[in-house]
Design a protein around this motif. Structure first.
Motif, mmCIF file in Angstrom:
data_model
loop_
_atom_site.group_PDB
_atom_site.id
_atom_site.type_symbol
_atom_site.label_atom_id
_atom_site.label_comp_id
_atom_site.label_asym_id
_atom_site.label_seq_id
_atom_site.Cartn_x
_atom_site.Cartn_y
_atom_site.Cartn_z
ATOM 1 N N VAL A 129 2.375 1.672 -3.493
ATOM 2 C CA VAL A 129 1.351 2.121 -4.445
ATOM 3 C C VAL A 129 1.112 3.612 -4.268
ATOM 4 O O VAL A 129 1.036 4.370 -5.248
ATOM 5 N N PHE A 130 1.011 4.061 -3.026
ATOM 6 C CA PHE A 130 0.831 5.491 -2.766
ATOM 7 C C PHE A 130 2.007 6.280 -3.319
ATOM 8 O O PHE A 130 1.833 7.292 -3.986
ATOM 9 N N ARG A 131 3.219 5.822 -3.046
ATOM 10 C CA ARG A 131 4.429 6.509 -3.517
ATOM 11 C C ARG A 131 4.460 6.575 -5.039
ATOM 12 O O ARG A 131 4.791 7.599 -5.616
ATOM 13 N N ALA A 136 0.837 -1.208 0.000
ATOM 14 C CA ALA A 136 0.000 0.000 0.000
ATOM 15 C C ALA A 136 0.871 1.257 0.000
ATOM 16 O O ALA A 136 0.581 2.225 -0.718
ATOM 17 N N ALA A 137 1.947 1.254 0.780
ATOM 18 C CA ALA A 137 2.843 2.411 0.826
ATOM 19 C C ALA A 137 3.522 2.627 -0.528
ATOM 20 O O ALA A 137 3.655 3.760 -1.001
ATOM 21 N N PHE A 143 0.667 8.593 -6.248
ATOM 22 C CA PHE A 143 0.122 9.819 -5.678
ATOM 23 C C PHE A 143 1.145 10.826 -5.173
ATOM 24 O O PHE A 143 0.810 11.979 -4.978
ATOM 25 N N SER A 144 2.377 10.419 -4.933
ATOM 26 C CA SER A 144 3.317 11.342 -4.292
ATOM 27 C C SER A 144 3.752 12.478 -5.207
ATOM 28 O O SER A 144 3.936 13.602 -4.752
#
Length: 194
Positions: free
Chosen positions: A91-93, A88-89, A96-97
């Motif tokens: 995927v966010f990075r 999940a981390a 979305f980052s």
């Protein structure tokens, strides 16, 4: 010599940053993508140990609940949860980052001139930029890199300065003239992603 008037929006800066960062950090993003896929595959592989643990302790689960059950779990049983959080981390990075960082950059009060209308004068010796009451003058040699894709042309002047032009919003004839001038003065610095 020609003059160019341009105004960039917040959305333009965010879209450009997204495109440029994906180009500039291509290897890093591939590495993150591989890590994300590996973490997900390990999550799926170790999910059976978690399912087996929960099924073996169903009666214990009925009396005490998940929190008590997982407090007694071993590291091997907790691996799927750890890999899920890691995935999940990542995927966010990955997704979305970049837009969030670009949005913070554009909204920072110190960068308010990025959204102001600017007049740029190109001649054979200098590039002059007029923003509000400020004037900056750059020699053609001061351009460190030029990035061009289907939507934008960016002239990097140093680590913190960039002149960005939108191929969609700005005058097409002026963009063509700008590209001709860039080819004339610093063609070896152009990175085309078209």
């Amino acid at each position: 010599m020609f003059e160019f008037t341009s105004r960039m929006t917040k959305e333009d800066w965010i879209a450009f940053n997204k495109a440029y960062v994906k180009y500039a950090y291509k290897k890093r993003f591939r590495f993150i993508l591989v890590l994300m896929i590996l973490a997900f595959l390990v999550f799926l592989g170790s999910l059976s140990s978690l399912i087996n643990y929960v099924q073996a302790n169903r009666t214990y689960l009925a009396f005490f609940g998940y929190s008590e059950l997982f407090s007694k779990a071993t590291f091997t049983v907790m691996m799927p949860i750890i890999y899920f959080i890691l995935t999940a981390a990542l995927v966010f990075r990955y997704f979305f980052s970049i837009p969030l960082a670009a949005k913070r950059m554009v909204e920072h009060p110190e960068n308010s001139k990025m959204l102001a209308e600017r007049k740029i004068v190109f001649d054979d010796t200098f590039i002059q930029v007029f923003v509000a009451k400020d004037e900056s003058k750059y020699a053609w040699e001061s351009i460190t890199k030029i990035f061009e894709n289907n939507d934008y042309v960016a002239l990097f002047l140093d680590q913190r300065s960039c002149l960005l032009f939108s191929k969609k919003a700005d005058d097409v004839a002026s963009i063509r003239e700008l590209l001709n001038m860039l080819d004339k003065h610093c063609s070896e610095k152009i990175v085309r992603m078209i």
